[in-house]
Design a protein around this motif. Structure first.
Motif, mmCIF file in Angstrom:
data_model
loop_
_atom_site.group_PDB
_atom_site.id
_atom_site.type_symbol
_atom_site.label_atom_id
_atom_site.label_comp_id
_atom_site.label_asym_id
_atom_site.label_seq_id
_atom_site.Cartn_x
_atom_site.Cartn_y
_atom_site.Cartn_z
ATOM 1 N N GLN A 121 47.017 16.233 33.880
ATOM 2 C CA GLN A 121 46.831 17.492 34.760
ATOM 3 C C GLN A 121 48.103 18.226 34.480
ATOM 4 N N LEU A 122 48.113 19.553 34.411
ATOM 5 C CA LEU A 122 49.045 20.302 33.709
ATOM 6 C C LEU A 122 49.099 21.546 34.703
ATOM 7 N N LYS A 123 50.203 22.331 35.055
ATOM 8 C CA LYS A 123 50.253 23.467 35.839
ATOM 9 C C LYS A 123 49.664 24.490 34.909
ATOM 10 N N SER A 124 49.613 25.670 35.698
ATOM 11 C CA SER A 124 49.173 26.805 35.047
ATOM 12 C C SER A 124 49.954 27.208 33.992
ATOM 13 N N LEU A 125 49.027 27.652 32.742
ATOM 14 C CA LEU A 125 50.300 27.928 31.582
ATOM 15 C C LEU A 125 50.598 29.404 31.601
ATOM 16 N N ILE A 126 50.135 30.008 32.740
ATOM 17 C CA ILE A 126 50.225 31.525 32.627
ATOM 18 C C ILE A 126 51.313 32.001 33.802
ATOM 19 N N SER A 127 50.961 31.227 35.042
ATOM 20 C CA SER A 127 51.933 31.407 36.118
ATOM 21 C C SER A 127 51.973 29.969 36.812
ATOM 22 N N SER A 128 53.309 30.102 37.433
ATOM 23 C CA SER A 128 53.885 28.968 38.181
ATOM 24 C C SER A 128 52.766 28.874 39.719
ATOM 25 N N GLU A 129 52.202 30.188 40.080
ATOM 26 C CA GLU A 129 51.693 30.029 41.455
ATOM 27 C C GLU A 129 50.047 29.860 41.151
ATOM 28 N N SER A 130 49.464 29.335 42.093
ATOM 29 C CA SER A 130 48.228 29.117 42.124
ATOM 30 C C SER A 130 47.215 29.779 43.319
ATOM 31 N N CYS A 131 45.889 30.023 43.037
ATOM 32 C CA CYS A 131 45.079 30.809 44.135
ATOM 33 C C CYS A 131 43.907 29.886 44.475
ATOM 34 N N GLU A 132 43.644 29.983 45.727
ATOM 35 C CA GLU A 132 42.343 29.165 46.327
ATOM 36 C C GLU A 132 41.251 30.207 46.220
ATOM 37 N N GLN A 133 40.013 29.476 45.263
ATOM 38 C CA GLN A 133 38.591 30.142 45.082
ATOM 39 C C GLN A 133 37.713 30.256 46.431
ATOM 40 N N THR A 134 37.434 31.299 46.728
ATOM 41 C CA THR A 134 36.537 31.468 47.845
ATOM 42 C C THR A 134 35.169 30.751 47.696
ATOM 43 N N TYR A 135 34.811 29.831 48.533
ATOM 44 C CA TYR A 135 33.823 28.872 48.491
ATOM 45 C C TYR A 135 33.731 28.010 47.341
ATOM 46 N N GLY A 136 35.022 27.948 46.527
ATOM 47 C CA GLY A 136 35.265 26.960 45.654
ATOM 48 C C GLY A 136 34.853 27.454 44.326
ATOM 49 N N PHE A 137 34.209 28.546 43.950
ATOM 50 C CA PHE A 137 33.606 29.072 42.934
ATOM 51 C C PHE A 137 33.855 30.570 42.442
ATOM 52 N N LEU A 138 34.309 31.371 43.413
ATOM 53 C CA LEU A 138 34.274 32.877 43.299
ATOM 54 C C LEU A 138 35.738 32.795 42.690
ATOM 55 N N PRO A 139 36.001 33.853 41.598
ATOM 56 C CA PRO A 139 37.145 34.058 41.051
ATOM 57 C C PRO A 139 38.200 34.507 41.913
ATOM 58 N N CYS A 140 39.852 34.108 41.699
ATOM 59 C CA CYS A 140 40.588 34.605 42.475
ATOM 60 C C CYS A 140 41.881 34.715 41.262
ATOM 61 N N THR A 141 42.848 35.423 41.823
ATOM 62 C CA THR A 141 44.192 35.780 41.061
ATOM 63 C C THR A 141 45.325 36.062 41.876
ATOM 64 N N THR A 142 46.585 35.763 41.259
ATOM 65 C CA THR A 142 47.586 36.333 42.057
ATOM 66 C C THR A 142 48.593 37.484 41.460
ATOM 67 N N THR A 143 47.865 38.120 40.436
ATOM 68 C CA THR A 143 48.285 39.117 40.071
ATOM 69 C C THR A 143 48.021 40.484 40.646
ATOM 70 N N VAL A 144 48.853 41.630 40.313
ATOM 71 C CA VAL A 144 48.479 42.765 41.057
ATOM 72 C C VAL A 144 47.067 43.498 40.662
ATOM 73 N N LEU A 145 46.879 43.441 38.981
ATOM 74 C CA LEU A 145 45.826 44.254 38.443
ATOM 75 C C LEU A 145 44.723 43.401 38.638
ATOM 76 N N GLY A 146 44.894 41.999 38.747
ATOM 77 C CA GLY A 146 43.540 41.242 39.080
ATOM 78 C C GLY A 146 42.870 41.235 40.168
ATOM 79 N N ASN A 147 43.656 41.396 41.224
ATOM 80 C CA ASN A 147 43.467 41.568 42.555
ATOM 81 C C ASN A 147 42.797 43.095 42.768
ATOM 82 N N VAL A 148 43.414 44.009 42.201
ATOM 83 C CA VAL A 148 42.748 45.372 42.153
ATOM 84 C C VAL A 148 41.190 45.551 41.564
ATOM 85 N N PHE A 149 41.143 44.582 40.478
ATOM 86 C CA PHE A 149 39.727 44.509 40.026
ATOM 87 C C PHE A 149 39.042 43.692 41.122
ATOM 88 N N LEU A 150 39.318 42.845 41.565
ATOM 89 C CA LEU A 150 38.597 41.927 42.576
ATOM 90 C C LEU A 150 38.155 42.757 43.705
#
Length: 586
Positions: A67-96
């Motif tokens: 089990q490894l940490k995220s290779l991109i960011s040291s922070e993790s996000c919690e998926q809504t309903y366990g499967f919908l996408p999530c992100t911790t970046t600004v642009l990613g959240n703008v898209f969502l």
């Protein structure tokens, strides 16, 4: 003993195009894989990275994992309903936010379309008065519910600012940006304090062009102003410096808000009946004015004496002129001939109905005829009513004034010919279609409200922008589908369409102030959250009071008023920022 460093190929495991990833484990730690036999191991954590390390026991069947940490960011996000996408970046959240916001917009549009189909089939009343306003505010209510329903109390307290942002943003956007835009698109030339339908020759004249609405629209604005009472109640403890009583104030505001919701729904249900009676009464008054004006032209003398009293002798001569067969009685046929000889401008007149009303008012003996005494008493009663409306003016002047006044009153009550609903073909299929559309819209709104709130909260965290301002600006656009239809509708440049558009705006704000607020207050009370929204409530109160005062006591709005409405939007944002982040209200 030496440290054993080796290389592992993760291309087949993670489907990522990494060539090799070097892992150096602690001394004496080895991971072996020999065909079907694995060495059993114990887990060792080092900075949250988990590896399997040999403990010397061989030939035990046990899967090996890393089990490894995220290779991109040291922070993790919690998926809504366990499967919908999530992100911790600004642009990613703008898209969502854009994706989930569009889905909420489509849900609101489905609800609006379903209500309109039912309205065409069943007409106003329960559908137009109760279901349509409630369902149009349903997306806002669901988003507000999602902002504080899930998660711990601490999480709900942090996310509930999304709900208050939507609540304030919807109210402010409707009464400023949308209100002013409808005024610009629906403007017509103003003459005698009324707009001329379909006439727009004065361009962007700030005083010479504008929009007129009917009286019912001003009533809707007054109801909207009344709907802010729960906001005042819930804010009283902070104003009186008795914060210990805040939960009691929240409960009282919740009860008042629900009571206003029920009262408003009942009013909407019975409003068509009230409106029809008011229009019928205004039309009858216009018939009276038309008959008196017509008789004053035919009379051999003045209808009023120098002392302002009805001239009985002149009225008796008029009776004999109308009594064609000279039998001393006016029959319904003779009254019909009198009414037909009158030109009722801009009034869709039902001649038979007008004759029946005049006969019923004059015929005190109930014999279906009007004798000379009944005629004199009836005309005298009308003249006294006219005299009270224009005291001190000449007879011909105030008869003309009364005639114009009744015409304008009928006009402002919406008594124009303007039928927006047509007979619906195949009503059973259309009713089924409406129900399925409403059901689909409700499901989509319920499913994607929570992910939208999570995306807004994540964007706020990543960008360091308070979630209130994000939800204030963005979420009202996603949850208010009637904005586009309102702009298209008011572009028809008619009093009736402008009245319906602004009535819809005031109705939406009213439902936001009572339905959405009821949901929000329920969340705060039952989840024992802290009420700390003084600046936000103040903004709602200022905008509702200013725009409610403008719309409650006038029916014509010159173009310059759109500038006032537009200016209130940035003022609201600035006021919240100054009060919360400079004066520390929050």
């Amino acid at each position: 003993m030496h440290i054993n460093c080796f290389q592992v190929d993760f291309g087949s495991l993670l489907s990522l195009r990494f060539t090799y990833l070097k892992l150096c484990l602690l001394p004496w730690a080895q991971i072996y894989r020999r065909h079907d036999i694995f060495r059993a191991g114990r887990s060792i954590r080092n900075n949250s990275n988990l590896a399997m390390v040999s403990d010397g026991i061989q030939n035990v069947w046990q899967p090996t994992y890393i089990q490894l940490k995220s290779l991109i960011s040291s922070e993790s996000c919690e998926q809504t309903y366990g499967f919908l996408p999530c992100t911790t970046t600004v642009l990613g959240n703008v898209f969502l936010i854009l994706v989930y916001g569009y889905l909420m917009f489509r849900a609101a549009k489905l609800l609006c379309d379903g209500c309109e189909i039912l309205l065409e089939i069943l007409g106003p009343g329960i559908i137009g008065g109760l279901f349509l306003p409630v369902l149009s505010s349903l997306p806002d209510a669901i988003i507000i519910l999602a902002s504080g329903l899930s998660g711990s109390q601490e999480t709900a307290q942090s996310q509930v600012s999304v709900g208050i942002g939507l609540l304030a943003g919807s109210t402010v956007m409707l009464l400023t940006v949308l209100w002013g835009s409808c005024l610009i698109l629906g403007k017509c030339d103003l003459e005698s304090a009324l707009s001329k339908d379909l006439v727009d020759t004065k361009g962007f004249s700030l005083t010479g062009s504008g929009v007129s609405t009917d009286v019912w629209t001003s009533y809707a604005a007054r109801i909207m102003a009344i709907s802010i009472i729960p906001f005042i109640i819930v804010q009283l403890p902070a104003v009186l410096y008795t914060t210990s009583q805040s939960r009691i104030a929240i409960l009282i505001a919740l009860v008042v808000s629900i009571s206003l919701l029920l009262s408003y729904s009942l009013y909407q249900v019975f409003q068509p009946w009230i409106q029809k009676r008011r229009i019928a009464f205004a039309k009858h008054k216009h018939v009276i004015a038309g008959i008196l004006k017509h008789l004053s032209v035919r009379a051999l003398g003045r209808l009023l004496t120098d002392g302002g009293e009805p001239n009985t002798s002149v009225i008796e001569k008029l009776f004999m002129m109308i009594d064609e067969n000279g039998d001393g009685l006016l029959s319904p046929a003779e009254l019909r001939a009198l009414v037909l000889g009158i030109q009722f401008e801009e009034i869709d007149m039902d001649i038979e109905d007008a004759v029946d009303k005049v006969l019923k008012e004059f015929d005190t003996s109930c014999d279906s005829f009007i004798d000379i005494d009944e005629f004199v008493k009836g005309i005298s009663k009308w003249l006294n009513e006219v005299r009270r409306t224009a005291e001190g003016q000449a007879t011909s002047i105030h008869l003309h004034h009364f005639h114009e006044q009744t015409r304008k009153e009928h006009h402002l009550l919406g008594g124009q010919s303007g039928h927006f609903g047509k007979t619906v073909k195949n009503p059973v299929w259309n009713a089924f279609k409406a129900v399925m559309t409403l059901l689909l819209g409700t499901i989509v709104a319920a499913v994607f409200a929570d992910p939208l709130v999570d995306a807004v909260s994540s964007f706020s965290t990543a960008s360091s922008i308070p979630s209130f301002f994000v939800s204030f600006v963005i979420l009202p656009i996603a949850s208010t589908s009637e904005a586009v239809s309102a702009l298209n509708f008011t572009g028809r440049k008619q009093l009736t369409t402008a009245s319906l558009t602004y009535s819809q705006i005031y109705g939406s704000v009213t439902m936001s102030n009572i339905l959405s607020l009821s949901v929000f207050l329920g969340l705060v009370y039952f989840r024992d959250l802290t009420w700390d929204f003084a600046a936000e409530v103040l903004v709602i109160l200022i905008v509702c009071i200013v725009m409610g005062a403008i719309a409650s006591f006038r029916t014509t709005f010159p173009l310059w008023m759109s500038l006032v409405a537009f200016a209130l939007y940035p003022f609201s944002l600035l006021l919240v920022y100054v009060l919360d982040y400079i004066f520390g209200w929050s």
